[in-house]
Motif scaffolding. Structure first.
Motif, PDB file in Angstrom:
ATOM      1  N   UNK A  95       0.843  -1.192   0.000  1.00  0.00           N
ATOM      2  CA  UNK A  95       0.000   0.000   0.000  1.00  0.00           C
ATOM      3  C   UNK A  95       0.884   1.250   0.000  1.00  0.00           C
ATOM      4  N   UNK A  96       0.831   2.009  -1.102  1.00  0.00           N
ATOM      5  CA  UNK A  96       1.698   3.180  -1.237  1.00  0.00           C
ATOM      6  C   UNK A  96       1.353   4.280  -0.237  1.00  0.00           C
ATOM      7  N   UNK A  97       0.072   4.496   0.032  1.00  0.00           N
ATOM      8  CA  UNK A  97      -0.321   5.549   0.961  1.00  0.00           C
ATOM      9  C   UNK A  97       0.193   5.265   2.368  1.00  0.00           C
ATOM     10  N   UNK A  98       0.112   4.003   2.804  1.00  0.00           N
ATOM     11  CA  UNK A  98       0.623   3.632   4.128  1.00  0.00           C
ATOM     12  C   UNK A  98       2.140   3.796   4.188  1.00  0.00           C
ATOM     13  N   UNK A  99       2.811   3.467   3.098  1.00  0.00           N
ATOM     14  CA  UNK A  99       4.266   3.632   3.048  1.00  0.00           C
ATOM     15  C   UNK A  99       4.641   5.104   3.155  1.00  0.00           C
ATOM     16  N   UNK A 100       3.952   5.957   2.405  1.00  0.00           N
ATOM     17  CA  UNK A 100       4.237   7.392   2.462  1.00  0.00           C
ATOM     18  C   UNK A 100       3.988   7.950   3.859  1.00  0.00           C
ATOM     19  N   UNK A 101       2.962   7.449   4.525  1.00  0.00           N
ATOM     20  CA  UNK A 101       2.653   7.884   5.894  1.00  0.00           C
ATOM     21  C   UNK A 101       3.781   7.477   6.852  1.00  0.00           C
ATOM     22  N   UNK A 102       4.332   6.269   6.687  1.00  0.00           N
ATOM     23  CA  UNK A 102       5.434   5.813   7.532  1.00  0.00           C
ATOM     24  C   UNK A 102       6.711   6.605   7.284  1.00  0.00           C
ATOM     25  N   UNK A 103       6.857   7.180   6.082  1.00  0.00           N
ATOM     26  CA  UNK A 103       8.060   7.948   5.752  1.00  0.00           C
ATOM     27  C   UNK A 103       8.033   9.370   6.286  1.00  0.00           C
ATOM     28  N   UNK A 104       6.877   9.877   6.692  1.00  0.00           N
ATOM     29  CA  UNK A 104       6.746  11.271   7.126  1.00  0.00           C
ATOM     30  C   UNK A 104       7.724  11.669   8.231  1.00  0.00           C
ATOM     31  N   UNK A 105       7.873  10.887   9.317  1.00  0.00           N
ATOM     32  CA  UNK A 105       8.823  11.309  10.363  1.00  0.00           C
ATOM     33  C   UNK A 105      10.265  11.406   9.849  1.00  0.00           C
ATOM     34  N   UNK A 106      10.659  10.502   8.970  1.00  0.00           N
ATOM     35  CA  UNK A 106      12.007  10.534   8.418  1.00  0.00           C
ATOM     36  C   UNK A 106      12.189  11.740   7.495  1.00  0.00           C
ATOM     37  N   UNK A 107      11.179  12.040   6.698  1.00  0.00           N
ATOM     38  CA  UNK A 107      11.226  13.217   5.827  1.00  0.00           C
ATOM     39  C   UNK A 107      11.361  14.493   6.648  1.00  0.00           C
ATOM     40  N   UNK A 108      10.605  14.578   7.727  1.00  0.00           N
ATOM     41  CA  UNK A 108      10.677  15.752   8.594  1.00  0.00           C
ATOM     42  C   UNK A 108      12.044  15.864   9.258  1.00  0.00           C
ATOM     43  N   UNK A 109      12.604  14.746   9.688  1.00  0.00           N
ATOM     44  CA  UNK A 109      13.910  14.760  10.354  1.00  0.00           C
ATOM     45  C   UNK A 109      15.017  15.222   9.418  1.00  0.00           C
ATOM     46  N   UNK A 110      14.980  14.784   8.168  1.00  0.00           N
ATOM     47  CA  UNK A 110      16.014  15.155   7.199  1.00  0.00           C
ATOM     48  C   UNK A 110      15.669  16.413   6.407  1.00  0.00           C
ATOM     49  N   UNK A 111      14.429  16.901   6.523  1.00  0.00           N
ATOM     50  CA  UNK A 111      14.005  18.065   5.760  1.00  0.00           C
ATOM     51  C   UNK A 111      13.925  17.777   4.263  1.00  0.00           C
ATOM     52  N   UNK A 112      13.452  16.590   3.923  1.00  0.00           N
ATOM     53  CA  UNK A 112      13.358  16.176   2.510  1.00  0.00           C
ATOM     54  C   UNK A 112      11.922  15.843   2.150  1.00  0.00           C
ATOM     55  N   UNK A 113      11.623  15.974   0.878  1.00  0.00           N
ATOM     56  CA  UNK A 113      10.337  15.535   0.324  1.00  0.00           C
ATOM     57  C   UNK A 113      10.536  14.172  -0.319  1.00  0.00           C
ATOM     58  N   UNK A 114       9.484  13.374  -0.376  1.00  0.00           N
ATOM     59  CA  UNK A 114       9.553  12.065  -1.045  1.00  0.00           C
ATOM     60  C   UNK A 114       9.456  12.279  -2.548  1.00  0.00           C
ATOM     61  N   UNK A 115      10.398  11.683  -3.288  1.00  0.00           N
ATOM     62  CA  UNK A 115      10.328  11.669  -4.753  1.00  0.00           C
ATOM     63  C   UNK A 115       9.595  10.393  -5.133  1.00  0.00           C
ATOM     64  N   UNK A 116       8.429  10.544  -5.769  1.00  0.00           N
ATOM     65  CA  UNK A 116       7.604   9.409  -6.150  1.00  0.00           C
ATOM     66  C   UNK A 116       7.930   9.004  -7.580  1.00  0.00           C
ATOM     67  N   UNK A 117       8.652   7.897  -7.750  1.00  0.00           N
ATOM     68  CA  UNK A 117       9.023   7.411  -9.079  1.00  0.00           C
ATOM     69  C   UNK A 117       8.029   6.416  -9.650  1.00  0.00           C
ATOM     70  N   UNK A 118       6.881   6.268  -8.973  1.00  0.00           N
ATOM     71  CA  UNK A 118       5.849   5.358  -9.475  1.00  0.00           C
ATOM     72  C   UNK A 118       4.960   6.127 -10.437  1.00  0.00           C
ATOM     73  N   UNK A 119       4.245   5.421 -11.238  1.00  0.00           N
ATOM     74  CA  UNK A 119       3.335   6.068 -12.207  1.00  0.00           C
ATOM     75  C   UNK A 119       1.941   6.148 -11.619  1.00  0.00           C
ATOM     76  N   UNK A 120       1.750   7.125 -10.757  1.00  0.00           N
ATOM     77  CA  UNK A 120       0.424   7.322 -10.210  1.00  0.00           C
ATOM     78  C   UNK A 120       0.384   7.331  -8.796  1.00  0.00           C
TER      79      UNK A 120
END
Length: 120
Positions: A95-120
């Motif tokens: 589930x991509x949405x659940x994965x993106x939700x789990x990545x939020x704390x790491x993104x905030x810690x590093x100050x990065x946005x997720x690059x989505x290389x999937x088609x959609x």
């Protein structure tokens, strides 16, 4: 037989993960066995990006009468790319949405946005 049971129990209670020490610029890939985290710390200078790729995963299951079934699923894999071109496989989920939700704390810690290389 007891050895097989022990191996089975260890497989059930073991988890793989990453731990980051942002103050010291260190990370470790660890195996958590019943609360004991095993893994060595490694230095990094900076994180370049967090990205998600998709892949197809197939599993073939055989029955006792030599019949088989193949199940194919799309899996989303998250990676952290470090400055030395080292990439860490953070997590894989169906589930991509659940994965993106789990990545939020790491993104905030590093100050990065997720690059989505999937088609959609």
């Amino acid at each position: 037989m007891p050895l097989l049971i022990l191996i089975g129990v260890l497989m059930i209670i073991t988890e793989k993960g990453f731990q980051f020490n942002l103050d010291a610029n260190k990370y470790r890939e660890y195996y958590d066995i019943a609360g004991l985290k095993l893994g060595s710390w490694e230095k990094y200078h900076s994180a370049q990006k967090i990205y998600v790729n998709s892949a197809m995963m197939s599993q073939r299951i055989y029955s006792r009468v030599s019949a088989s079934s193949t199940f194919t699923n799309q899996v989303f894999n998250a990676y952290l790319k470090l400055d030395d071109d080292n990439k860490l496989h953070l997590k894989g989920m169906k589930n991509k949405e659940k994965l993106l939700k789990k990545l939020e704390p790491l993104c905030n810690a590093f100050g990065l946005e997720v690059v989505d290389n999937t088609n959609g």
